[in-house]
Design an enzyme around this catalytic site. Structure first.
Site, mmCIF file in Angstrom:
data_model
loop_
_atom_site.group_PDB
_atom_site.id
_atom_site.type_symbol
_atom_site.label_atom_id
_atom_site.label_comp_id
_atom_site.label_asym_id
_atom_site.label_seq_id
_atom_site.Cartn_x
_atom_site.Cartn_y
_atom_site.Cartn_z
ATOM 1 N N TYR A 151 33.385 16.273 56.922
ATOM 2 C CA TYR A 151 32.964 15.029 56.261
ATOM 3 C C TYR A 151 31.859 15.310 55.230
ATOM 4 C CZ TYR A 151 31.440 10.062 56.272
ATOM 5 O OH TYR A 151 31.102 8.769 55.946
ATOM 6 N N LYS A 155 32.095 14.656 51.282
ATOM 7 C CA LYS A 155 31.183 13.707 50.627
ATOM 8 C C LYS A 155 30.302 14.407 49.589
ATOM 9 C CE LYS A 155 32.558 9.977 52.766
ATOM 10 N NZ LYS A 155 33.222 8.881 52.033
#
Ligand code: NAD
Length: 247
Positions: A151, A155
């Site tokens: 993640y 991001k």
């Protein structure tokens, strides 16, 4: 009504943050396409019952043909596309040394490649009319977070993608910015309440200087500002909405 008659797409707007963003954009006068894996007719009803304008389309942001069709849908339905909000995202948390490759691939495909498709397809359209506002939802986790290697990488990629899109298109009247939410109350985060009888949630609250989780509308307010004419000279920025949590 800062966005009167503007046309916006919000991905992942079937619930959570995306829904909060869509409600805010509609309230500000935008015509909003609610794009989600699930056809979000309930969100459309919530908006149209207030006399505002919205429609929905089913889209998997990890599929470029579907993303291109989504942009076409906005143009066909409302005549143009002014605002693209790439919000759809997922997490598959786990420690890096044990992370199945599949969990890496899935998160990168949706959170990073999905944002690439959304940004690229919006740009193709916006560059033809020399106007556009692209807002990508990253996360405070882009700085690194235990259990979130996939993640965080996705991001962080969104930040690099956003800054590059901003610079490449600045002379075309298109701004591109990223928002990093901290800890916002949505289905993605509420599952923490079930860990250790709520103790994990309480410990998270202690990490937030303001002491409480944000609401989807807190992020919606920032998106509406960045989409408005008031933010015309703001591009390539990464803006935290985290109650002081992200440093
Ligand atoms: N909630 C937070 O605290 C928080 C913090 C930082 C960043 N974010 C980011 O905000 C965004 C929204 O998060 P949320 O908390 O509302 O999550 P959520 O799980 O509550 O909602 C995500 C929505 O996206 C949709 N979606 C998932 N995969 C999709 C796909 N492939 N194509 C289209 N739609 C898809 C889901 O159907 C759902 O409606 C995500 O990008 C997330 O990473 C959230």
């Amino acid at each position: 009504m800062r966005l009167k008659d503007k046309v916006a797409i919000v991905t992942g707007a079937g619930r959570g943050l995306g829904k909060g963003i869509a409600l805010k954009l509609a309230e500000e006068g935008a015509k909003v396409v609610i794009a989600d894996m699930n056809l979000a007719e309930d969100v459309v009803s919530e908006i149209t019952e207030k006399g505002q304008t919205a429609s929905c389309i089913k889209v998997n942001v990890a599929d470029q043909a579907e993303v291109a069709a989504m942009v076409q849908f906005a143009a066909d339905t409302y005549g143009t596309l002014d605002i693209m909000v790439n919000n759809a995202g997922i997490n598959r948390d786990g420690m890096l040394h044990k992370m199945p490759k599949e969990n890496w691939d899935t998160v990168i495909a949706v959170d990073l490649t999905g944002t690439f498709y959304g940004t690229q397809e919006a740009l193709k359209y916006m560059r033809t009319k020399n106007y556009g506002r692209i807002i990508n939802i990253s996360s405070g986790s882009w700085l690194g977070n235990i259990g979130q290697a996939n993640y965080a990488a996705a991001k962080a990629g969104v930040v690099g993608l956003t800054k590059t899109a901003a610079r490449e298109n600045a002379k075309k009247g298109i701004t591109c910015n990223a928002i990093c939410p901290g800890f916002i109350e949505t289905d993605m985060t509420l599952k923490l309440k079930e860990v250790n009888d709520g103790a994990a949630w309480e410990s998270m609250m202690q990490r937030i200087p303001m002491g409480y989780a944000g609401k989807p509308s807190d992020v919606g307010n920032m998106v509406a500002f960045l989409a408005s004419d008031e933010a015309a000279y703001i591009t390539s920025e990464v803006i935290n909405v985290g109650g002081g949590m992200i440093v």
